[in-house]
Design a protein around this motif. Structure first.
Motif, short mmCIF file in Angstrom:
data_model
loop_
_atom_site.label_atom_id
_atom_site.label_comp_id
_atom_site.label_asym_id
_atom_site.label_seq_id
_atom_site.Cartn_x
_atom_site.Cartn_y
_atom_site.Cartn_z
N LYS A 193 0.35 14.95 -8.09
CA LYS A 193 0.28 15.74 -6.86
C LYS A 193 1.55 16.57 -6.73
O LYS A 193 2.66 16.04 -6.81
CB LYS A 193 0.14 14.80 -5.65
CG LYS A 193 0.36 15.43 -4.28
CD LYS A 193 -0.81 16.31 -3.89
CE LYS A 193 -0.68 16.76 -2.44
NZ LYS A 193 0.50 17.59 -2.16
N GLN A 201 6.84 17.03 -8.41
CA GLN A 201 5.58 16.33 -8.61
C GLN A 201 5.66 14.88 -8.16
O GLN A 201 6.72 14.25 -8.23
CB GLN A 201 5.18 16.36 -10.10
CG GLN A 201 4.74 17.71 -10.62
CD GLN A 201 4.28 17.61 -12.06
OE1 GLN A 201 4.77 16.79 -12.83
NE2 GLN A 201 3.33 18.45 -12.43
N ILE A 202 4.52 14.39 -7.69
CA ILE A 202 4.36 12.96 -7.39
C ILE A 202 3.33 12.43 -8.38
O ILE A 202 2.21 12.96 -8.46
CB ILE A 202 3.88 12.74 -5.95
CG1 ILE A 202 4.86 13.35 -4.95
CG2 ILE A 202 3.67 11.25 -5.68
CD1 ILE A 202 4.31 13.38 -3.53
N SER A 261 1.22 0.25 -0.51
CA SER A 261 0.94 1.65 -0.82
C SER A 261 -0.01 2.25 0.21
O SER A 261 -0.67 1.53 0.97
CB SER A 261 0.31 1.75 -2.22
OG SER A 261 -0.90 1.02 -2.25
N PHE A 275 -0.40 5.82 -3.35
CA PHE A 275 0.86 6.52 -3.12
C PHE A 275 1.83 5.61 -2.38
O PHE A 275 1.42 4.76 -1.58
CB PHE A 275 0.62 7.78 -2.28
CG PHE A 275 -0.04 8.91 -3.04
CD1 PHE A 275 0.70 9.99 -3.49
CD2 PHE A 275 -1.40 8.89 -3.30
CE1 PHE A 275 0.09 11.03 -4.18
CE2 PHE A 275 -2.02 9.91 -3.99
CZ PHE A 275 -1.27 10.99 -4.44
N ASP A 321 3.68 14.18 2.18
CA ASP A 321 3.26 15.12 1.13
C ASP A 321 1.76 15.08 0.88
O ASP A 321 1.26 15.73 -0.04
CB ASP A 321 3.99 14.79 -0.18
CG ASP A 321 5.49 14.95 -0.05
OD1 ASP A 321 5.93 16.05 0.34
OD2 ASP A 321 6.22 13.97 -0.32
N ILE A 322 1.02 14.28 1.68
CA ILE A 322 -0.42 14.13 1.46
C ILE A 322 -1.17 14.76 2.63
O ILE A 322 -0.84 14.52 3.79
CB ILE A 322 -0.82 12.64 1.36
CG1 ILE A 322 0.02 11.93 0.29
CG2 ILE A 322 -2.30 12.50 1.03
CD1 ILE A 322 -0.11 10.42 0.33
N ARG A 382 4.37 18.69 -4.83
CA ARG A 382 4.95 18.66 -3.49
C ARG A 382 4.86 20.02 -2.80
O ARG A 382 5.01 20.11 -1.59
CB ARG A 382 6.42 18.24 -3.56
CG ARG A 382 6.65 16.80 -4.02
CD ARG A 382 8.13 16.51 -4.09
NE ARG A 382 8.42 15.19 -4.65
CZ ARG A 382 8.51 14.07 -3.94
NH1 ARG A 382 8.33 14.12 -2.63
NH2 ARG A 382 8.78 12.92 -4.53
N GLU A 423 6.69 6.54 1.22
CA GLU A 423 7.56 7.72 1.40
C GLU A 423 6.86 9.03 1.03
O GLU A 423 7.39 10.12 1.27
CB GLU A 423 8.85 7.57 0.59
CG GLU A 423 8.65 7.30 -0.88
CD GLU A 423 8.74 5.82 -1.22
OE1 GLU A 423 9.19 5.50 -2.33
OE2 GLU A 423 8.36 4.98 -0.37
N HIS A 424 5.66 8.93 0.42
CA HIS A 424 4.90 10.14 0.07
C HIS A 424 3.97 10.58 1.19
O HIS A 424 3.23 11.55 1.02
CB HIS A 424 4.07 9.89 -1.20
CG HIS A 424 4.88 9.57 -2.41
ND1 HIS A 424 4.43 8.74 -3.42
CD2 HIS A 424 6.14 9.95 -2.77
CE1 HIS A 424 5.35 8.63 -4.35
NE2 HIS A 424 6.41 9.36 -3.98
#
Length: 331
Positions: free
Chosen positions: A324, A26-27, A296, A244, A251-252, A326, A247-248
């Motif tokens: 969110k 999870q994020i 961000s 976010f 994952d988006i 992953r 580094e995310h």
């Protein structure tokens, strides 16, 4: 003992498994419930005359929010004339009352002196008769005559002062009439300026239905071309701005489902509508104190359906947690 060991082992496995899931599957990021907004600004410099709304007011398309005038070279002159006449000048009335009071007091003093003169004259006549009869000496007559003369002089002085005051009162009345005439001209000039000024006053009407956000300008302030008078938040167009970490980014994706956790613990579902690859400074409320500014990726999240959208409105401007997954299969 074996049963206790199994229970303890199960609890540890569940605890660490849950921590590992939250850490790697999870994020969890911060976000804020926002309404889509528009800024009210102008291509010309304007001066706000009257503000008709306050922050937080709900408005409907077509409502007048404020009145204003476009700044022009002759505007200040009209504005000064418009506000010049106050209509409260009663100096002449106060002065006339004071002079009339002085006249009355001096007349009263003169009447008192008249009475004294009459008494002294009667005293003088009686004294003369006694001197004639030989019961009084003649040298007593002269002091009485002197006193009568002093009183006559004082009476004459009071009469002169009263006449001067009457002359002043007459001049006051003449000046008052002149002032009234001049004030009448000032009033007429003010009314003409008011008419000319009001012909320049315009009203801003909102093109959208929504909530009044921050009001940057107050009455009689000038709003320059680069500035905004206020913001209007569109009702019904609600979303969450989520922040976010860079580094995310992988994952988006647009259309991803997220879980929104509100401050009261309730949860809701949302969808990623858009995100911005360029990084932005994280809002101060989400920054850690005494640490470098964190940048961000800003993500727009919209409600999954109309029911969720209606629910989000009650959390307007509140902070939320956005969760969110992953992995697609866990969403």
């Amino acid at each position: 003992d074996r049963l206790f060991f199994v229970i303890l082992l199960t609890w540890f496995l569940f605890y660490f498994g849950h921590r590992m899931y939250k850490a790697y599957a999870q994020i969890i990021v911060n976000g804020q419930v926002m309404l889509e907004k528009m800024s009210v600004n102008f291509t010309d410099e304007i001066r706000i005359k009257k503000m008709m709304v306050e922050e937080g007011d709900e408005v409907v398309a077509g409502d007048s929010l404020f009145s204003y005038v476009v700044e022009t070279p002759g505007l200040n002159r009209l504005d000064k004339i418009y506000n010049k006449y106050d209509g409260n000048n009663n100096w002449f009335l106060r002065e006339k009352m004071a002079v009339t009071r002085q006249i009355q007091l001096k007349k009263s003093d003169r009447q008192g002196i008249n009475t004294l003169i009459q008494l002294k004259k009667e005293e003088l006549e009686a004294l003369k008769k006694r001197v004639y009869l030989g019961s009084e000496l003649s040298h007593k007559i002269e002091p009485v005559k002197t006193k009568i003369q002093e009183l006559e002089n004082e009476k004459s002085s009071l009469t002169s002062e009263i006449n001067v005051l009457y002359d002043y009162l007459q001049r006051l009345r003449q000046q008052e009439m002149l002032a009234i005439s001049m004030n009448q001209k000032a009033i007429e000039e003010e009314l003409a300026a008011k008419s000319a000024f009001e012909s320049l006053v315009l009203y801003y009407t909102t093109p959208i239905t929504g909530l009044i956000g921050q009001i940057q300008k107050q009455e009689n302030e000038v709003c320059y071309q680069s500035e905004s008078v206020m913001t209007i938040h569109k009702l019904g167009v609600i979303k969450i701005k989520a922040y976010f970490l860079p580094e995310h980014a992988n994952d988006i994706a647009i259309g991803d489902e997220v879980t929104v956790v509100f401050e009261d613990g309730s949860k809701s579902k949302g969808l990623v509508q858009n995100f911005y690859i360029s990084t932005y400074p994280m809002p101060p409320e989400f920054q850690k104190r005494y640490e470098p500014t964190t940048r961000s990726i800003v993500v727009d999240i919209v409600p999954k359906d109309e029911y969720e959208a209606e629910n989000w409105l009650s959390y307007y401007k509140m902070s939320v947690k956005v969760v969110k997954s992953r992995f697609k299969m866990l969403q």
